[in-house]
Each structure stands twice: as C-alpha cells, then as structure tokens.
Design a protein around this motif. Sequence first.
Motif, mmCIF file in Angstrom:
data_model
loop_
_atom_site.group_PDB
_atom_site.id
_atom_site.type_symbol
_atom_site.label_atom_id
_atom_site.label_comp_id
_atom_site.label_asym_id
_atom_site.label_seq_id
_atom_site.Cartn_x
_atom_site.Cartn_y
_atom_site.Cartn_z
ATOM 1 N N ALA A 397 0.828 -1.213 0.000
ATOM 2 C CA ALA A 397 0.000 0.000 0.000
ATOM 3 C C ALA A 397 0.858 1.257 0.000
ATOM 4 O O ALA A 397 0.391 2.337 -0.364
ATOM 5 C CB ALA A 397 -0.930 -0.006 1.220
ATOM 6 N N SER A 398 2.141 1.105 0.374
ATOM 7 C CA SER A 398 3.041 2.262 0.404
ATOM 8 C C SER A 398 3.749 2.484 -0.932
ATOM 9 O O SER A 398 4.530 3.442 -1.053
ATOM 10 C CB SER A 398 4.110 2.057 1.489
ATOM 11 O OG SER A 398 4.933 0.930 1.183
ATOM 12 N N LEU A 399 3.504 1.668 -1.940
ATOM 13 C CA LEU A 399 4.207 1.812 -3.218
ATOM 14 C C LEU A 399 4.012 3.174 -3.874
ATOM 15 O O LEU A 399 4.961 3.713 -4.466
ATOM 16 C CB LEU A 399 3.771 0.703 -4.180
ATOM 17 C CG LEU A 399 4.424 -0.667 -3.959
ATOM 18 C CD1 LEU A 399 3.803 -1.713 -4.878
ATOM 19 C CD2 LEU A 399 5.925 -0.590 -4.193
ATOM 20 N N PRO A 400 2.800 3.774 -3.838
ATOM 21 C CA PRO A 400 2.665 5.104 -4.460
ATOM 22 C C PRO A 400 3.571 6.162 -3.851
ATOM 23 O O PRO A 400 3.822 7.201 -4.481
ATOM 24 C CB PRO A 400 1.184 5.444 -4.234
ATOM 25 C CG PRO A 400 0.516 4.118 -4.116
ATOM 26 C CD PRO A 400 1.496 3.243 -3.406
ATOM 27 N N GLU A 401 4.087 5.928 -2.642
ATOM 28 C CA GLU A 401 4.960 6.910 -2.004
ATOM 29 C C GLU A 401 6.419 6.764 -2.438
ATOM 30 O O GLU A 401 7.237 7.640 -2.140
ATOM 31 C CB GLU A 401 4.877 6.756 -0.483
ATOM 32 C CG GLU A 401 3.460 6.934 0.071
ATOM 33 C CD GLU A 401 3.393 6.633 1.554
ATOM 34 O OE1 GLU A 401 4.477 6.414 2.156
ATOM 35 O OE2 GLU A 401 2.281 6.626 2.106
ATOM 36 N N VAL A 402 6.740 5.662 -3.137
ATOM 37 C CA VAL A 402 8.122 5.445 -3.577
ATOM 38 C C VAL A 402 8.412 6.361 -4.758
ATOM 39 O O VAL A 402 7.655 6.409 -5.730
ATOM 40 C CB VAL A 402 8.344 3.971 -3.965
ATOM 41 C CG1 VAL A 402 9.776 3.772 -4.481
ATOM 42 C CG2 VAL A 402 8.086 3.065 -2.775
ATOM 43 N N ARG A 403 9.516 7.088 -4.696
ATOM 44 C CA ARG A 403 9.880 8.026 -5.742
ATOM 45 C C ARG A 403 11.068 7.487 -6.538
ATOM 46 O O ARG A 403 11.829 6.642 -6.065
ATOM 47 C CB ARG A 403 10.244 9.390 -5.133
ATOM 48 C CG ARG A 403 9.056 10.068 -4.459
ATOM 49 C CD ARG A 403 8.004 10.473 -5.489
ATOM 50 N NE ARG A 403 6.839 11.104 -4.878
ATOM 51 C CZ ARG A 403 5.709 10.482 -4.613
ATOM 52 N NH1 ARG A 403 5.600 9.195 -4.861
ATOM 53 N NH2 ARG A 403 4.681 11.139 -4.086
ATOM 54 N N GLN A 404 11.199 8.008 -7.739
ATOM 55 C CA GLN A 404 12.288 7.594 -8.622
ATOM 56 C C GLN A 404 13.624 8.096 -8.084
ATOM 57 O O GLN A 404 13.687 9.109 -7.380
ATOM 58 C CB GLN A 404 12.045 8.157 -10.035
ATOM 59 C CG GLN A 404 13.067 7.735 -11.078
ATOM 60 C CD GLN A 404 13.042 6.236 -11.321
ATOM 61 O OE1 GLN A 404 13.528 5.471 -10.489
ATOM 62 N NE2 GLN A 404 12.476 5.825 -12.443
ATOM 63 N N GLN A 405 14.699 7.373 -8.404
ATOM 64 C CA GLN A 405 16.040 7.813 -8.054
ATOM 65 C C GLN A 405 16.831 8.110 -9.321
ATOM 66 O O GLN A 405 16.480 7.657 -10.419
ATOM 67 C CB GLN A 405 16.766 6.747 -7.228
ATOM 68 C CG GLN A 405 16.999 5.436 -7.963
ATOM 69 C CD GLN A 405 17.803 4.457 -7.134
ATOM 70 O OE1 GLN A 405 18.679 4.855 -6.372
ATOM 71 N NE2 GLN A 405 17.508 3.170 -7.274
#
Length: 426
Positions: A397-405
Amino acid sequence: MDETASSSSPGDARSTTWPGGAPAANLPALPPPPPGLLARFDPAADSLAVECVARRRPLFWLALRTGALTVLTLGLYRFWMKTRLRRWYWSSVRPGGLPLEYVGLPGEKLLGFLVAVVILAFYIGLVNLVLVFASFSLFEGSVPGFLLSFVGVIPLWFYARYRARRYVLARSRWRGVRSGLLPGAWGYALLAMRMWAGTLLSLGLLWPRMTFRLEKYRTDRTTFGSVRLHQQGDWHMLWPAFAHLAAAAMLSLAAGLVAGGGEERFLWFWAVTLPWLGYGLVRYLVEAKRLMADAKRAGPLGLVARPKVRRVLLIYLLGYAAAALALALPAVLLAILAYSLEVEPSLGDGRSPTLLAAGGFLLYVSIVLLWGTLRHVFVTMPLWRHYARTLTITGTASLPEVRQQARDEFAEAEGFAEALDVGAAI
C-alpha cells in the motif's frame, strides 16, 4: 513517481512492453499473463503475489540461437546474449501482474569489458613481475611468487562480483522505478576475505555467519527508488538450516577416519554421507534464502518467501539428468569419432583425418552449446520460476509513495566480472 512504467531515460533500453502489449522485437514472445491477473493489480492492496510466466520452448530457442551466435563470433556476441537472456528472464517475473524490466545495453558491457581487461592486464602483469622477481631473489624459485599472485587476485574476484551486482540492479526496474546498489566494492572484498578466512579456520562452522554478514552488507546498500533496504535478524537464525550440512560433514569426516576398517565399510559410509551432504547443501541454500528474504525490509515493504527444499532438489536432480540424457547421442558420436581417429587414422577409404578431426571439434562445440542451453531450460529457468512463484511482497500500500532515483550511469558496467569470468546473474 517521476517516471511511469512505460517511460525510458537516456541510455535505457526501449524494447520492453507491459503485459498484453506487443512483444519486443528482440525478444521471443512470452506467454500472456493468466486471465485477470493484470486487472487484479491494486497498488492499494497490502500484499502482491508474484507470478512467473516463463516457459521452456521460447527459452530453448533464445538460448540456442544466442549461444550459436556467440560461438560464431568467437565470444563477441556474449554481451548481446546475456542482455537478451536477462530481458527475457526479468520480463517473465510479474509482481501483481506488472513485469520487471532489465534495461542494460550490450554496448555498455562490451566497453566495460575492454576497459577492465586493460586495467587488469596492467595490474596483474606488474604485480606478477614484482612477485616473481622477489620470489627468485628470496626463495630461488617462482612457485612462492605465483602462489602469492593467486592470493592477490582473490580480492579482485569479490570486488568484481559486487560491481557486477551494482550494474545489474542499476539496470533493473519495476513499475518504472529503478533499483540500485551504493558503492562499496572494496569494503565488500575485505569483508568477504575476513569471512572466508574465519570460515576456513573454523572448518566450516562459521559458514552461516559468513552467509549472513555478506548478504547484510549487500542488502543494506540496496535501494528501490527512494527506499533503502535493510537486512534484519542475525546470523544465528541460520543455524537450524545449517544443521543437516554440518552433521553430514562430520559424518563424512568420520567415514574418512574409519576408512582403514575395510573397503566395504568405506564405500558404505560414502554412499550414505555423500547424498546427505548434497541434500544438506541444497537445504541450507534454500532455507538461508527464505530466512533472509523474510527478514528484509524496505520501509513498509517486506518479503515473504516460501521456496520448497524438495522442489529445488528435484529440479537439480531431474534437470541435470534430463540435460545429460539429451546429450547422450552427440556424446556417443563424439566418442566414436575419437576412437576411429585413434585406432585407424586413415580409415582405409581415403577420407582425411583432418576432416574427421574438424568434424569432431564441431561436434564437441555443439555439445558444449547444447549443454548450456539445456541447463537454462531444465535447471536455471525452473529454479527462477519456483523462487518467483513462492514470493509475496507485503506492505505494498506504500508503493505510491516510492519516488524515482537518479540513474546510476556506471559506465564500466560489469566489465571486471566478465574479465575475471565470475559472472553476475543469468
């Protein structure tokens, strides 16, 4: 996220497609995902099952074709072969229905290999010259110098493996988000040397400690987008998995000590302990992967791995047996040719032994090529599929909070691993 699943940054491969789309031109078509699998992808769900759609037939033709091109180009095509195989393997794994991507380029691998060969040739040549000169001066012989030279290459082996892993992760993506590995190759090489020294001095009893410490070093420097992974737990949790292997090793040692009691007793002991050693090794490797995967965390993200020891053991046994049986006919033909050349070089009918030798060489190359292909089909791919299908990603559920590097350029690619022939993955 800064980058969508279908986007590509400069230098990334642009041939990967999502499920349901047209297959990439440079890859064999993978089977479509099970009906409704992509529709079931829900980024708000708390966990995602991993599906693997790899099949033997397309992999066989891909491995055979790329392997043949590698032979015909005297090894030059291997950088393209490895790239195409990785793209196929990566895209067959689909957490929640969305496939992994491998966006490495063969040109990167070739350039990194050439750079590494030049550096290693200078380094190893200079070191060998100094060591051999010192060996002749101090010991009046070259053997100590060559032994020290071999020991001096061992840190480079670990160094190369870490850098190869860094490149592979930097060119791997899921949902458009890049993975990565922080620099630390020399630290890993020094740690690996210490761990191996402790394991050898303890007669193998500290193997679980080495396994855990090296995996923790790699995991704690691994990233997925803006999230950094952490290896939790400690090395004592691997002891139960190591019990079978340790017991089999001690029994093997005891068998060696009582070998003087008679040949039958010696054979009986080894007939029991060698299969036990094999089972214990497979069990330890599978259980260690499971335990350490369950203890990995990336913020709220986690893993649940449930690989089966018996399944992995059967894949090894039946896979290598099937590959060996498939090679039986060409191996028999090669043996017949070799016997004919040895017993009757002229063969009495005017045929040239040179032509027969060339035919034998081609048959030998064919056997080697076919063995590599069959190993992919019957061993590597089934293991890859089993480990993928028994994996679940939690906390998604936290995947949308992951940002690109930022993209790790890493121009040397895995050149040192290629030059030292230690490989990386697939």
